[in-house]
Design a protein around this motif. Structure first.
Motif, mmCIF file in Angstrom:
data_model
loop_
_atom_site.group_PDB
_atom_site.id
_atom_site.type_symbol
_atom_site.label_atom_id
_atom_site.label_comp_id
_atom_site.label_asym_id
_atom_site.label_seq_id
_atom_site.Cartn_x
_atom_site.Cartn_y
_atom_site.Cartn_z
ATOM 1 N N GLU A 278 37.697 47.829 -0.406
ATOM 2 C CA GLU A 278 37.458 49.054 0.379
ATOM 3 C C GLU A 278 38.776 49.862 0.477
ATOM 4 O O GLU A 278 39.261 50.173 1.586
ATOM 5 C CB GLU A 278 36.973 48.646 1.772
ATOM 6 N N PRO A 279 39.361 50.209 -0.697
ATOM 7 C CA PRO A 279 40.712 50.801 -0.687
ATOM 8 C C PRO A 279 40.798 52.162 0.011
ATOM 9 O O PRO A 279 41.857 52.496 0.568
ATOM 10 C CB PRO A 279 41.080 50.922 -2.174
ATOM 11 N N ASP A 280 39.699 52.934 0.007
ATOM 12 C CA ASP A 280 39.732 54.229 0.716
ATOM 13 C C ASP A 280 40.007 54.023 2.200
ATOM 14 O O ASP A 280 40.777 54.763 2.822
ATOM 15 C CB ASP A 280 38.353 54.911 0.615
ATOM 16 N N LEU A 281 39.347 53.017 2.742
ATOM 17 C CA LEU A 281 39.510 52.736 4.168
ATOM 18 C C LEU A 281 40.937 52.259 4.447
ATOM 19 O O LEU A 281 41.559 52.645 5.442
ATOM 20 C CB LEU A 281 38.487 51.675 4.601
ATOM 21 N N PHE A 282 41.458 51.437 3.542
ATOM 22 C CA PHE A 282 42.818 50.925 3.706
ATOM 23 C C PHE A 282 43.809 52.090 3.708
ATOM 24 O O PHE A 282 44.754 52.123 4.504
ATOM 25 C CB PHE A 282 43.137 49.947 2.568
ATOM 26 N N TRP A 283 43.547 53.055 2.851
ATOM 27 C CA TRP A 283 44.407 54.246 2.794
ATOM 28 C C TRP A 283 44.312 55.000 4.135
ATOM 29 O O TRP A 283 45.323 55.396 4.714
ATOM 30 C CB TRP A 283 43.940 55.133 1.626
ATOM 31 N N ALA A 284 43.084 55.162 4.636
ATOM 32 C CA ALA A 284 42.861 56.008 5.817
ATOM 33 C C ALA A 284 43.428 55.408 7.100
ATOM 34 O O ALA A 284 43.947 56.141 7.952
ATOM 35 C CB ALA A 284 41.366 56.276 5.990
ATOM 36 N N ILE A 285 43.345 54.090 7.242
ATOM 37 C CA ILE A 285 43.813 53.517 8.520
ATOM 38 C C ILE A 285 45.334 53.451 8.587
ATOM 39 O O ILE A 285 45.901 53.209 9.647
ATOM 40 C CB ILE A 285 43.238 52.101 8.805
ATOM 41 N N PHE B 161 49.421 58.636 6.154
ATOM 42 C CA PHE B 161 50.646 59.151 6.794
ATOM 43 C C PHE B 161 51.425 59.931 5.732
ATOM 44 O O PHE B 161 51.889 59.357 4.755
ATOM 45 C CB PHE B 161 51.479 57.970 7.301
ATOM 46 N N HIS B 162 51.571 61.242 5.927
ATOM 47 C CA HIS B 162 52.073 62.072 4.825
ATOM 48 C C HIS B 162 53.565 62.393 4.877
ATOM 49 O O HIS B 162 54.147 62.798 3.872
ATOM 50 C CB HIS B 162 51.284 63.384 4.780
ATOM 51 N N ALA B 163 54.209 62.211 6.050
ATOM 52 C CA ALA B 163 55.596 62.692 6.196
ATOM 53 C C ALA B 163 56.556 61.734 5.491
ATOM 54 O O ALA B 163 57.104 60.827 6.105
ATOM 55 C CB ALA B 163 55.941 62.816 7.676
ATOM 56 N N ARG B 164 56.739 61.939 4.212
ATOM 57 C CA ARG B 164 57.519 60.980 3.432
ATOM 58 C C ARG B 164 58.842 61.538 2.950
ATOM 59 O O ARG B 164 59.602 60.833 2.305
ATOM 60 C CB ARG B 164 56.677 60.509 2.233
ATOM 61 N N GLU B 165 59.105 62.809 3.215
ATOM 62 C CA GLU B 165 60.444 63.291 2.892
ATOM 63 C C GLU B 165 61.379 62.733 3.958
ATOM 64 O O GLU B 165 60.971 62.543 5.106
ATOM 65 C CB GLU B 165 60.480 64.816 2.906
ATOM 66 N N PRO B 166 62.648 62.455 3.602
ATOM 67 C CA PRO B 166 63.552 61.903 4.615
ATOM 68 C C PRO B 166 63.545 62.752 5.890
ATOM 69 O O PRO B 166 63.584 63.976 5.810
ATOM 70 C CB PRO B 166 64.917 61.945 3.931
ATOM 71 N N HIS B 167 63.449 62.085 7.015
ATOM 72 C CA HIS B 167 63.404 62.815 8.289
ATOM 73 C C HIS B 167 63.823 61.904 9.431
ATOM 74 O O HIS B 167 63.994 60.692 9.235
ATOM 75 C CB HIS B 167 61.981 63.353 8.541
#
Ligand SMILES: Cc1cc2nc3c(=O)[nH]c(=O)nc-3n(C[C@H](O)[C@H](O)[C@H](O)COP(=O)(O)OP(=O)(O)OC[C@H]3O[C@@H](n4cnc5c(N)ncnc54)[C@H](O)[C@@H]3O)c2cc1C
Length: 462
Positions: free
Chosen positions: A177-184, A367-373
């Motif tokens: 169920e990789p879509d779910l794994f991505w979403a959670i 979780f999209h914020a992957r640029e250094p921050h």
């Protein structure tokens, strides 16, 4: 009521008396308390589908809120007149025999996880305080002291078990169920109740040096200069918080440094802290502690006397610009001066290496914020309820100030962070480029919007 009791779970309502009911509603912040009709404690995972079935079969369906540690400063884990599924009794923690993984149930807190980690002599990428729940922390992304070395907490989840809105219980991982794994992993509470996480374990990071180093606010420019020097040399085994606070007994503005230095048998903390100590702090409590359990209790004294009304908002920022920090410092001094009841409001800047966060692509997890921050949390605190509106205003305006300055300086928006959001943030900015996929997955896993609290994702049925 009978139907709910028949699920096998423990049910608490007003009928059980003031003490039991009030205690079931209690949250870390008084502002997170709502009067639920029923607080239901499943003691086994199989109780949950029956609770969901009952709530969704009513006309109109009864609102369901899900609570783990109750640490989030919103009301997402509470319900006004609906049902709270309180996962507190699903709190088992098991370290595997080979010490490669730790399986935690979705209702436990980091304190309980660290007790088992201490016994087995392992660590996991988890939260900084014992009372924070694994459920909210992990589904929101999870910035950990170990993040510079090992990435976000979600980057260290191997698999999970989720109870879906339709009552099915499914295991999810990169291959199941990789879509779910991505979403959670960063999508928050929008896809189901995570009843179990399997986390990567690793050899213990202790001893750690933690504590508080404080200076009068008048020293801020000198302190920030040392912070910038440290930022140019820090390793993946250390991080610091800088806070603006008004400590007792004088409640004068102060700048404090809260270091966390791992593997400190090497004496690294002496080196890291020397330039800070050279500035002659008015307080220095830094000392080694053996493990994350002790780290997670290191600020208990402060939390014990903190005023009960807490509202937190956070912002992600691309860099720790001294002028930005100073700008917020002077705003905070003025706000806490003018509003004595809200003088315990603090600003907390998390300074830690972000290379490991950036090693994962922005669409690889929800979780999209992957640029250094870096992240900043504005924590509004007050004793009286009357101060809450003005405090909320300060917290929201400060967050916007940082985001605006970030855009001015970089042309980019670094984003919001669910764990420190209030649900009013524009959803496009919370999930960035991942929103379209999240909306499709919402239609797949929760088409009827059973999970209706939090940073809400509208299903996309097209
Ligand atoms: C003092 C303090 C320090 C903090 N420091 C950090 C930090 O360093 N790094 C960081 O990342 N965050 C930090 N946080 C934020 C914290 O991670 C979030 O508030 C988190 O949501 C708390 O998790 P919880 O389980 O206690 O929350 P709860 O209040 O119980 O729930 C919060 C949300 O998560 C949902 N949820 C809870 N459990 C589950 C589950 N099992 N399945 C699905 N949804 C679930 C709830 O429905 C709700 O929407 C801090 C918070 C506080 C108060």
């Amino acid at each position: 009521m009978e139907a709910l009791k028949n699920t096998g779970a423990i049910v608490v309502s007003k009928a059980d008396g003031e003490e039991a009911y009030t205690s079931a509603l209690k949250r870390n912040s008084a502002l997170s308390v709502l009067e639920a009709e029923y607080v239901i404690y499943p003691t086994e995972i199989r109780h949950i589908p029956a609770i969901i079935a009952y709530a969704t079969s009513q006309s109109p369906p009864i609102e369901i809120a899900v609570k783990c540690g109750g640490a989030h400063s919103s009301t997402w884990a509470s319900s006004n007149g609906g049902i709270v599924i309180d996962l507190a009794r699903l709190d088992a923690v098991r370290v595997s025999e080979d010490k490669a993984t730790v399986v935690v149930q979705g209702g436990t807190t980091w304190g309980k996880v660290y007790i088992e980690c201490q016994k087995a002599n392992v660590d996991v990428v988890g939260g900084p305080f014992w009372f924070v729940g694994v459920g909210g922390y992990l589904t929101g992304g999870g910035y950990s002291p170990f993040t510079p070395e090992r990435g976000l907490a979600i980057d260290n989840i191997l698999s999970a078990v989720v109870v879906l809105a339709d009552g099915r219980t499914v295991r999810t991982s990169a291959t199941e169920e990789p879509d779910l794994f991505w979403a959670i992993r960063g999508g928050g509470n929008q896809f189901g109740i995570v009843v179990e996480f399997t986390l990567k374990a690793f050899p213990p990071g202790g001893p750690f040096t933690v504590g508080i180093i404080a200076y009068p606010g008048t020293e801020i420019e000198k302190v920030l200069k040392v912070v910038q020097d440290w930022k140019a040399t820090y390793t993946t085994r250390e991080k610091m918080n800088i806070t603006f606070a008004r400590p007792a007994p004088h409640f004068k503005p102060a700048v404090t440094i809260l270091p966390w230095v791992s593997q400190d048998a090497s004496g690294r903390s002496a080196e890291v802290l020397a330039p800070f100590r050279a500035l002659k702090p008015i307080l220095d409590t830094c000392a080694p502690v053996p493990d994350m359990l002790a780290v997670s209790h290191s600020l208990d004294g402060l939390f014990a006397v903190a005023p009960p009304h807490l509202t937190i908002r956070g912002a992600l920022i691309s860099d720790l610009w001294t002028d930005l920090m100073l700008g917020l410092f002077y705003n905070w001094v003025a706000f806490t001066e003018e509003n004595p009841d809200a003088k315990s409001t603090t600003v907390l800047w998390e300074l830690s290496g972000a290379d490991k966060i950036a090693a994962v692509g922005s669409t690889e997890t929800a979780f999209h914020a992957r640029e250094p921050h870096f992240w900043v949390a504005i924590q509004g605190r007050s004793s009286a309820e009357e101060s809450v509106p003005i405090m909320r205003k300060f917290v929201a305006e400060s967050t916007e100030y940082m985001r605006r300055e970030n855009r001015k300086k970089t042309g980019k928006d670094a984003g919001y962070f669910i764990n420190f959001a209030q649900g009013e943030e524009p959803i496009e900015e919370v999930f960035g480029p991942n929103l379209p996929r999240l909306r499709k997955l919402k239609a797949k896993y929760d088409p009827k919007k059973v999970w209706s609290k939090g940073c809400l994702i509208e299903p996309d049925f097209d």
